[in-house]
Design a protein around this motif. Structure first.
Motif, PDB file in Angstrom:
ATOM      1  N   GLU A 401       0.873  -1.165   0.000  1.00 11.87           N
ATOM      2  CA  GLU A 401       0.000   0.000   0.000  1.00 11.87           C
ATOM      3  C   GLU A 401       0.915   1.222   0.000  1.00 11.87           C
ATOM      4  O   GLU A 401       1.823   1.311   0.832  1.00 11.87           O
ATOM      5  CB  GLU A 401      -0.829  -0.042   1.279  1.00 11.87           C
ATOM      6  CG  GLU A 401      -2.094   0.756   1.226  1.00 11.87           C
ATOM      7  CD  GLU A 401      -2.861   0.585   2.536  1.00 11.87           C
ATOM      8  OE1 GLU A 401      -3.170   1.603   3.153  1.00 11.87           O
ATOM      9  OE2 GLU A 401      -3.098  -0.589   2.927  1.00 11.87           O
ATOM     10  N   ILE A 402       0.689   2.144  -0.946  1.00 10.29           N
ATOM     11  CA  ILE A 402       1.574   3.311  -1.045  1.00 10.29           C
ATOM     12  C   ILE A 402       1.053   4.452  -0.185  1.00 10.29           C
ATOM     13  O   ILE A 402      -0.130   4.800  -0.261  1.00 10.29           O
ATOM     14  CB  ILE A 402       1.709   3.763  -2.515  1.00 10.29           C
ATOM     15  CG1 ILE A 402       2.401   2.666  -3.325  1.00 10.29           C
ATOM     16  CG2 ILE A 402       2.489   5.069  -2.623  1.00 10.29           C
ATOM     17  CD1 ILE A 402       2.493   2.940  -4.805  1.00 10.29           C
ATOM     18  N   ARG A 403       1.917   5.002   0.648  1.00 13.04           N
ATOM     19  CA  ARG A 403       1.566   6.182   1.441  1.00 13.04           C
ATOM     20  C   ARG A 403       2.373   7.361   0.904  1.00 13.04           C
ATOM     21  O   ARG A 403       3.555   7.485   1.197  1.00 13.04           O
ATOM     22  CB  ARG A 403       1.915   5.986   2.912  1.00 13.04           C
ATOM     23  CG  ARG A 403       1.194   4.869   3.560  1.00 13.04           C
ATOM     24  CD  ARG A 403       0.652   5.319   4.899  1.00 13.04           C
ATOM     25  NE  ARG A 403      -0.167   4.292   5.485  1.00 13.04           N
ATOM     26  CZ  ARG A 403      -1.497   4.283   5.384  1.00 13.04           C
ATOM     27  NH1 ARG A 403      -2.117   5.252   4.763  1.00 13.04           N
ATOM     28  NH2 ARG A 403      -2.182   3.304   5.924  1.00 13.04           N
ATOM     29  N   SER A 404       1.704   8.187   0.115  1.00 14.00           N
ATOM     30  CA  SER A 404       2.380   9.302  -0.527  1.00 14.00           C
ATOM     31  C   SER A 404       2.124  10.564   0.295  1.00 14.00           C
ATOM     32  O   SER A 404       1.008  11.035   0.402  1.00 14.00           O
ATOM     33  CB  SER A 404       1.815   9.437  -1.949  1.00 14.00           C
ATOM     34  OG  SER A 404       2.438  10.482  -2.609  1.00 14.00           O
ATOM     35  N   LEU A 405       3.186  11.114   0.909  1.00 10.97           N
ATOM     36  CA  LEU A 405       3.032  12.217   1.864  1.00 10.97           C
ATOM     37  C   LEU A 405       4.036  13.321   1.583  1.00 10.97           C
ATOM     38  O   LEU A 405       4.978  13.146   0.817  1.00 10.97           O
ATOM     39  CB  LEU A 405       3.273  11.707   3.298  1.00 10.97           C
ATOM     40  CG  LEU A 405       2.393  10.554   3.800  1.00 10.97           C
ATOM     41  CD1 LEU A 405       2.960  10.001   5.090  1.00 10.97           C
ATOM     42  CD2 LEU A 405       0.973  11.032   4.000  1.00 10.97           C
ATOM     43  N   ALA A 406       3.841  14.472   2.237  1.00 15.14           N
ATOM     44  CA  ALA A 406       4.813  15.560   2.150  1.00 15.14           C
ATOM     45  C   ALA A 406       6.119  15.108   2.799  1.00 15.14           C
ATOM     46  O   ALA A 406       6.126  14.244   3.674  1.00 15.14           O
ATOM     47  CB  ALA A 406       4.285  16.798   2.850  1.00 15.14           C
ATOM     48  N   GLN A 407       7.217  15.711   2.349  1.00 14.83           N
ATOM     49  CA  GLN A 407       8.542  15.306   2.805  1.00 14.83           C
ATOM     50  C   GLN A 407       8.641  15.210   4.327  1.00 14.83           C
ATOM     51  O   GLN A 407       9.089  14.203   4.873  1.00 14.83           O
ATOM     52  CB  GLN A 407       9.574  16.310   2.282  1.00 14.83           C
ATOM     53  CG  GLN A 407      10.984  15.905   2.626  1.00 14.83           C
ATOM     54  CD  GLN A 407      11.974  17.031   2.348  1.00 14.83           C
ATOM     55  OE1 GLN A 407      11.817  18.146   2.816  1.00 14.83           O
ATOM     56  NE2 GLN A 407      12.985  16.738   1.572  1.00 14.83           N
ATOM     57  N   ALA A 408       8.198  16.263   5.006  1.00 15.05           N
ATOM     58  CA  ALA A 408       8.353  16.310   6.454  1.00 15.05           C
ATOM     59  C   ALA A 408       7.595  15.166   7.133  1.00 15.05           C
ATOM     60  O   ALA A 408       8.037  14.642   8.160  1.00 15.05           O
ATOM     61  CB  ALA A 408       7.880  17.658   6.993  1.00 15.05           C
ATOM     62  N   ASN A 409       6.455  14.773   6.550  1.00 16.10           N
ATOM     63  CA  ASN A 409       5.681  13.694   7.154  1.00 16.10           C
ATOM     64  C   ASN A 409       6.351  12.341   6.954  1.00 16.10           C
ATOM     65  O   ASN A 409       6.287  11.476   7.827  1.00 16.10           O
ATOM     66  CB  ASN A 409       4.274  13.648   6.549  1.00 16.10           C
ATOM     67  CG  ASN A 409       3.553  14.962   6.707  1.00 16.10           C
ATOM     68  OD1 ASN A 409       3.893  15.935   6.056  1.00 16.10           O
ATOM     69  ND2 ASN A 409       2.597  15.019   7.593  1.00 16.10           N
ATOM     70  N   VAL A 410       6.985  12.155   5.808  1.00 17.25           N
ATOM     71  CA  VAL A 410       7.701  10.904   5.573  1.00 17.25           C
ATOM     72  C   VAL A 410       8.885  10.801   6.543  1.00 17.25           C
ATOM     73  O   VAL A 410       9.123   9.762   7.160  1.00 17.25           O
ATOM     74  CB  VAL A 410       8.189  10.791   4.111  1.00 17.25           C
ATOM     75  CG1 VAL A 410       8.928   9.482   3.902  1.00 17.25           C
ATOM     76  CG2 VAL A 410       7.021  10.891   3.144  1.00 17.25           C
ATOM     77  N   ILE A 411       9.606  11.910   6.696  1.00 14.00           N
ATOM     78  CA  ILE A 411      10.764  11.923   7.590  1.00 14.00           C
ATOM     79  C   ILE A 411      10.317  11.600   9.013  1.00 14.00           C
ATOM     80  O   ILE A 411      10.959  10.830   9.734  1.00 14.00           O
ATOM     81  CB  ILE A 411      11.472  13.300   7.519  1.00 14.00           C
ATOM     82  CG1 ILE A 411      12.125  13.473   6.148  1.00 14.00           C
ATOM     83  CG2 ILE A 411      12.507  13.433   8.634  1.00 14.00           C
ATOM     84  CD1 ILE A 411      12.688  14.854   5.894  1.00 14.00           C
ATOM     85  N   GLU A 412       9.167  12.165   9.389  1.00 11.54           N
ATOM     86  CA  GLU A 412       8.647  11.926  10.740  1.00 11.54           C
ATOM     87  C   GLU A 412       8.319  10.440  10.937  1.00 11.54           C
ATOM     88  O   GLU A 412       8.707   9.831  11.930  1.00 11.54           O
ATOM     89  CB  GLU A 412       7.403  12.790  10.954  1.00 11.54           C
ATOM     90  CG  GLU A 412       6.867  12.789  12.369  1.00 11.54           C
ATOM     91  CD  GLU A 412       7.769  13.540  13.335  1.00 11.54           C
ATOM     92  OE1 GLU A 412       8.657  14.272  12.861  1.00 11.54           O
ATOM     93  OE2 GLU A 412       7.601  13.372  14.555  1.00 11.54           O
ATOM     94  N   ALA A 413       7.615   9.856   9.946  1.00  6.03           N
ATOM     95  CA  ALA A 413       7.231   8.454  10.060  1.00  6.03           C
ATOM     96  C   ALA A 413       8.473   7.560  10.087  1.00  6.03           C
ATOM     97  O   ALA A 413       8.550   6.595  10.846  1.00  6.03           O
ATOM     98  CB  ALA A 413       6.321   8.068   8.892  1.00  6.03           C
ATOM     99  N   GLY A 414       9.471   7.927   9.266  1.00  9.56           N
ATOM    100  CA  GLY A 414      10.708   7.148   9.230  1.00  9.56           C
ATOM    101  C   GLY A 414      11.447   7.225  10.555  1.00  9.56           C
ATOM    102  O   GLY A 414      11.905   6.217  11.091  1.00  9.56           O
ATOM    103  N   GLY A 415      11.543   8.421  11.090  1.00  8.24           N
ATOM    104  CA  GLY A 415      12.254   8.614  12.355  1.00  8.24           C
ATOM    105  C   GLY A 415      11.586   7.881  13.493  1.00  8.24           C
ATOM    106  O   GLY A 415      12.246   7.335  14.377  1.00  8.24           O
TER     107      GLY A 415
END
Lengths: 539, 306
Positions: A401-415
Motif C-alpha cells: 500500500e503506497i503512502r504518498s506524503l509531504a517530505q516532512a511527514n515521511v521523515i517523521e514516520a521514518g524517524g
C-alpha cells in the motif's frame, strides 16, 4: 570512473607544504563578465552555520572559506585558509597554520581568534546549526551542547596565525569536516552587528561578496578583488534569480537569458533536450555522491526476517526504475555511490530474480506473500517509482500500500520507526563530504537508529558499528586499509539487507553556449551544482 | 452605520482569532516535526531537545498558542525557524508584489468578464452568446498552471511580446495578471450575463427604449449600473480565491510574492511563516468582504446597512 582514492594529497602525520594537486588555472580563461543562474526555491539564508539547501550550498562556498577546501571539480582535499597543518601521531591533535594576509569582505585581516570564534559559534546550541553534529569529535563538544561550557575546550589559539584543535577521539574525517560550509570562518564583529540577520548580510573571505539581495527575486554576487587566491574568480559577478520554475528557466536558457538553470533540466523536457544535438552538447553529465534506496524496517514483522528482506532486494527491477527517470541514473548494488572512495568494485549485489525471491519468501514461511506499506514523498517522480516498486513486489505476492506524503511527514514516520518501507527519493542521502563514513553513521549505524533518527531501517549491528569506529580512528582518511575497512562495512551491511539500493543519480547540468571552464566544474562533487569561482565566459 | 461598522469589526476580529487558532492547532497536530527540519540529519537527541526548548516547542499547545497571540497583538509575528529572519520583514518584502498581482488580476477579470457578459446578454440566445459561454466554461475550468505556461510559451517565448517571467516593469505584470484573471473572468462573464439579462427584462428598460433613447445609451446608463451591483459584492469574496491562485501563478512566473513564501514554508514546516502568511491572507479576505459590504449602499441607495 576516476580513481579518486589513490591520488589524494593527504599525508599522515605531517602535511607537506605546497600540495601536489593544486588546481592549475585555465590558460584559456578570460576574466570579466556576469552570468545568470536560476533557482526555483528562494535562498533561505547565506549564514554558513545554517545554510543546508541545494541552492545555498555552493553560494556559501563562494562567499566563505574554511581551513580546508577541495581541488575544484574533484573530491581531493587541499588546504584553504590554512596554509599547512600537522597531525599528531595518534591522530587527535591538528595544528593549523593560517595563511597570511587573508582579508574578510569588511577589510579586516583574518586571525586564529576568528577560527576559534567560528567553531564555537557553529557548535553553540543557540546558533541552532544543522551541522553542529559534525564537530562532535572536538574535545569539549559535549559540554558545549549540554550548556556546561560556552566554548570548545579542544580549540586553542596558539598565536595569531596558529590554531590547535584537539579531538576527544581520532576522527579520520576531521579534515573533511573542516572543509564543510559549517566550518567556514566568519568575523565576530559582523555576526554581532547583524545578529540573527547575519544570514541576509554575510561577510566572509570568499571569492565573491554579496552585492545586492532583493528578497524573493535576486541576489547579486560581486567579485572580491582582494581574494587571497591569485587569479580567481574569473567572473565579475553572478546574478542568481530565484523563484524560477525549472521549465521556465530552460525556456529562458534557450532564449539566451540564463547561463545555468540551477535546478537542472526538468524531467518532462529531458528527452527533447538530449535528442537535439545542439542542446545536448551543452549538457554536462557527471556522477553524484547520491544513492536512492528503499529502507526495510528490521524492527517490523515480517521484515525482521532476513530472507524476506533478501526476497525484496531480488524482486526489484532496478533497470526499469531508472527508465522512469529517463535513464538519468545507474542501478545501484550497495549503499555507496561508485564515485565514492571505498566503493566495492565488482560487487553484484542482489540480482533481479523473481523465482529466487519467491524461494526466499517460501523459506521464511511466507510463500503466499504478505501485505505492507511503502512511504514515499509526494512529488514527481517519486510516486511513479513507488508504483513500479509496488508492481515488482506484487509479482512475488507482496501487496504494497503506497503512502504518498509531504517530505516532512515521511521523515517523521521514518524517524519514529512507523514505516515498514520508505522510498528515499526526494530525501535521499547526498553526501555532505566525499568520505565513505558519511553514508553510515546517521543512516545505517546505531547512532541514527533511535527515535527520530535518519536510520529509517532501524538497523543496528554492534559488530559493524565497531568496525566503522575502527575505520574512522585511523588518521589518514584516504589510507587504502581504511577504505578497505569501509568497503567491508558496506558488504556486511548488504548481507543483512536493511536497504534495497536502487540507483545512483547522475547529474546533468546545462549551460549556455558562452560558458567556459572544465566540464568537471559543472558537475563538481562538492560545489553543487557549479563551482562559481572557476568558471568563466568566453565572449 | 457606526454601530454596524463596530459590529462588523468585532465579528472580523473574532473570525481572525478563530482562523489563527484553527491553523495553529492543525500545525500542532501535523505529524511533522519542525525541530527535525532545523536540527539536520546528523543531530544528536540532545541537540534536538535543546532546539525544541529554545523555541518553546516543548510547551503545551495552548501555552504556545498564547505566546504566539501575545506576540501577534504587539505586531510580532516571530522569526522564521529556518531563515532566522523576522516573519514581518519577509512578508513586508513580498506583500507589495502579491497585492500588485491581485490588483492586476482583478482588473483583468473584470475587464474581460464584464465585457464578455454584456456582449453575451445583448446577443442572448444567438450563436455568439453560446460561443462565449463555452469560452467562459473553458476559462473557469482550465488549470492555472497550464494556462500560465501556455501564455508564457506563446506570448513570451514564441512572439517575444513579454518577458519570460520575472518582476519589475508593467510588461512583467501582463501575463501573470492575465493568468490569474482568466479563471475569474469566465465566472464573471456568466454572472454578468444573467444579471444583465434580468435587468434588460425590467419595465424601466422598456420605458427608456420607448421614450426613444438609443440602445447603447440604455445599455450603459440604465442597465449596466443595475446589473453590475451583485457583481461588486463578489470582488470581496474573490480575494479569497485569488490568494489560492497566486501560489500557482507566482510559482509559474517567478513572481516574488507571499504565495511562493508560503509554499516553501509549508514544505519545510516553517511554522512562523505559515502562520504569518495565513493571518495576512485571512485579514485581506475579511477586509475585502467588509469593504464590499460597505461599498454596496454607495452604489445602490436601496440597500441600508444596519
Amino acid at each position: 570512473m576516476k580513481n579518486l582514492l589513490l591520488s589524494t594529497a593527504i599525508v599522515a602525520a605531517t602535511a607537506l607544504p605546497g600540495f601536489a594537486q593544486e588546481y592549475t588555472p585555465d590558460p584559456n580563461a578570460q576574466p570579466g563578465g556576469m552570468i545568470t543562474v536560476t533557482y526555483k526555491d528562494d535562498v533561505a539564508t547565506l549564514d554558513p552555520a545554517i545554510g543546508y539547501d541545494w541552492q545555498n550550498w555552493s553560494m556559501i562556498k563562494s562567499l566563505f572559506d574554511g581551513l580546508m577546501d577541495y581541488v575544484p571539480g574533484t573530491t581531493e582535499l587541499r588546504p584553504g585558509l590554512a596554509s599547512s597543518y600537522e597531525i599528531s601521531d595518534d591522530g587527535t591533535v591538528f595544528t593549523f597554520t593560517l595563511r597570511d594576509g587573508v582579508l574578510f569582505h569588511n577589510g579586516r585581516a583574518m586571525t586564529a581568534q576568528d577560527v576559534k570564534y567560528s567553531l564555537d559559534r557553529v557548535t553553540d546550541p543557540e546558533t541552532q546549526s544543522p551541522g553542529a553534529g559534525f564537530f562532535a569529535s572536538i574535545a569539549g563538544y559535549d559540554a558545549v551542547t549540554n550548556g556546561e561550557a560556552d566554548s570548545l575546550a579542544g580549540v586553542e589559539v596558539v598565536d595569531d596565525m596558529t590554531v590547535r584543535i584537539t579531538l576527544s577521539r581520532p576522527d579520520a574525517t576531521f579534515l573533511h569536516v573542516m572543509a564543510l560550509n559549517f566550518a567556514s570562518i566568519v568575523p565576530k564583529e559582523a555576526v554581532d552587528e547583524f545578529g540573527t540577520d547575519f544570514g541576509k548580510n554575510p561577510v566572509g573571505t570568499g571569492a565573491f561578496k554579496l552585492g545586492e539581495w532583493t528578497i524573493g527575486q535576486r541576489l547579486v554576487f560581486e567579485k572580491n578583488a582582494d581574494y587571497w587566491r591569485d587569479g580567481v574568480p574569473y567572473l565579475d559577478g553572478v546574478t542568481f534569480e530565484v523563484g524560477q520554475e525549472p521549465i521556465v528557466a530552460l525556456l529562458r536558457l534557450q532564449q539566451g537569458e540564463v547561463d545555468v538553470p540551477g535546478d537542472g533540466i526538468p524531467p518532462a523536457k529531458f528527452q527533447e533536450v538530449m535528442s537535439d544535438p545542439a542542446q545536448a552538447a551543452r549538457v554536462v553529465e557527471g556522477g553524484q555522491l547520491h544513492t536512492g534506496y528503499i529502507t526495510l524496517n528490521v524492527g517490523m514483522a515480517p521484515l525482521d526476517q532476513l530472507p524476506v528482506r533478501e526476497a525484496i532486494n531480488m524482486a526489484i527491477n532496478k533497470e526499469r526504475i531508472t527508465q522512469i527517470i529517463n535513464g538519468r541514473a545507474i542501478p545501484a548494488t550497495q549503499p555507496l555511490p561508485p564515485t565514492m572512495p571505498g566503493y566495492t568494485d565488482g560487487f553484484e549485489g542482489y540480482a533481479f530474480d523473481v523465482a529466487a525471491a519467491q524461494a526466499k519468501l517460501a523459506e521464511a514461511g511466507l510463500a503466499d506473500g504478505f501485505t505492507t506499506e511503502l512511504y514515499v514523498m509526494n512529488t514527481d517522480p517519486n510516486p511513479r517509482i513507488a508504483q513500479a516498486i509496488q508492481q515488482d513486489l506484487k509479482a512475488i505476492g507482496v501487496e504494497v500500500e503506497i503512502r504518498s506524503l509531504a517530505q516532512a511527514n515521511v521523515i517523521e514516520a521514518g524517524g519514529a520507526g512507523q514505516a515498514p518501507m520508505i522510498w528515499s527519493g526526494g530525501m535521499a542521502w547526498i553526501a555532505d563530504f566525499p568520505d565513505p563514513s558519511n553514508f553510515y553513521g546517521p543512516i545505517l549505524g546505531c547512532a541514527g537508529a533511535g527515535e527520530g533518527g535518519w536510520n529509517w531501517s532501524k538497523f543496528c549491528n554492534e559488530d559493524i558499528d565497531a568496525m566503522a569506529i575502527a575505520a574512522d580512528s585511523m588518521t589518514d582518511p584516504a589510507a587504502p586499509e581504511r577504505l578497505e575497512m569501509w568497503s567491508d562495512v558496506y558488504m556486511q551491511v548488504m548481507e543483512q539487507a536493511p536497504w534495497v539500493p536502487v540507483f545512483n543519480e547522475q547529474r546533468y547540468t546545462m549551460k549556455s553556449e558562452r560558458m567556459g571552464g572544465d566540464d568537471a566544474l559543472y558537475v563538481d562533487p562538492v560545489s553543487i551544482p557549479v563551482n562559481y569561482d572557476y568558471v568563466y565566459v568566453t565572449e | 452605520m457606526a454601530g454596524y461598522l463596530l459590529r462588523r469589526l468585532i465579528q472580523s476580529t473574532l473570525i481572525l482569532l478563530g482562523v489563527s487558532f484553527v491553523t495553529f492547532l492543525l500545525l500542532y497536530v501535523l505529524p511533522a516535526d519542525p525541530v527535525r527540519q532545523i536540527a539536520g540529519r546528523s543531530a544528536t537527541a540532545q541537540t534536538v531537545e535543546n532546539i525544541r526548548a529554545q523555541l518553546g516547542l516543548d510547551q503545551p499547545m495552548l501555552v504556545q498558542y498564547g505566546r504566539y497571540l501575545a506576540g501577534l497583538v504587539q505586531g510580532d509575528m516571530g522569526r522564521s525557524y529556518l531563515q532566522k529572519t523576522e516573519v514581518a520583514t519577509l512578508i513586508a518584502a513580498r506583500l507589495p508584489a502579491s497585492l500588485l498581482l491581485m490588483a492586476g488580476g482583478i482588473a483583468c477579470e473584470l475587464l474581460i468578464g464584464l465585457t464578455l457578459g454584456i456582449v453575451a446578454a445583448v446577443f442572448r440566445g444567438r450563436p455568439l452568446d453560446q460561443g462565449l459561454m463555452v469560452v467562459s466554461f473553458v476559462a473557469v475550468s482550465a488549470p492555472q498552471f497550464v494556462v500560465g505556461l501556455l501564455l508564457l510559451y506563446v506570448f513570451a517565448v514564441q512572439l517575444g511580446w513579454f518577458p519570460i517571467g520575472g518582476y519589475g516593469t508593467a510588461a512583467h505584470l501582463v501575463l501573470p495578471a492575465l493568468t490569474l484573471g482568466i479563471m475569474g473572468s469566465g465566472w464573471y462573464s456568466r454572472m454578468m450575463r444573467s444579471s444583465m439579462v434580468e435587468v434588460l427584462r425590467q419595465d424601466y428598460i422598456r420605458t427608456a427604449r420607448a421614450k426613444g433613447l438609443g440602445r447603447a445609451r440604455v445599455l450603459i446608463r440604465h442597465a449596466l449600473p443595475n446589473a453590475i451591483l451583485p457583481i461588486i459584492a463578489m470582488i470581496g469574496i474573490d480575494i479569497g480565491i485569488f490568494i489560492g491562485g497566486i501560489v500557482v501563478v507566482e510559482s509559474v512566473f517567478g513572481w516574488p510574492g507571499i504565495g511562493q513564501l508560503a509554499w516553501q514554508a509549508i514544505q519545510r514546516v516553517d511554522i512562523p511563516i505559515i502562520m504569518g502568511v495565513t493571518m495576512v491572507s485571512a485579514t485581506a479576505i475579511v477586509l475585502g468582504n467588509l469593504l464590499a459590504d460597505l461599498i454596496t449602499p454607495l452604489i445602490d441607495p436601496r440597500i441600508k446597512l444596519r
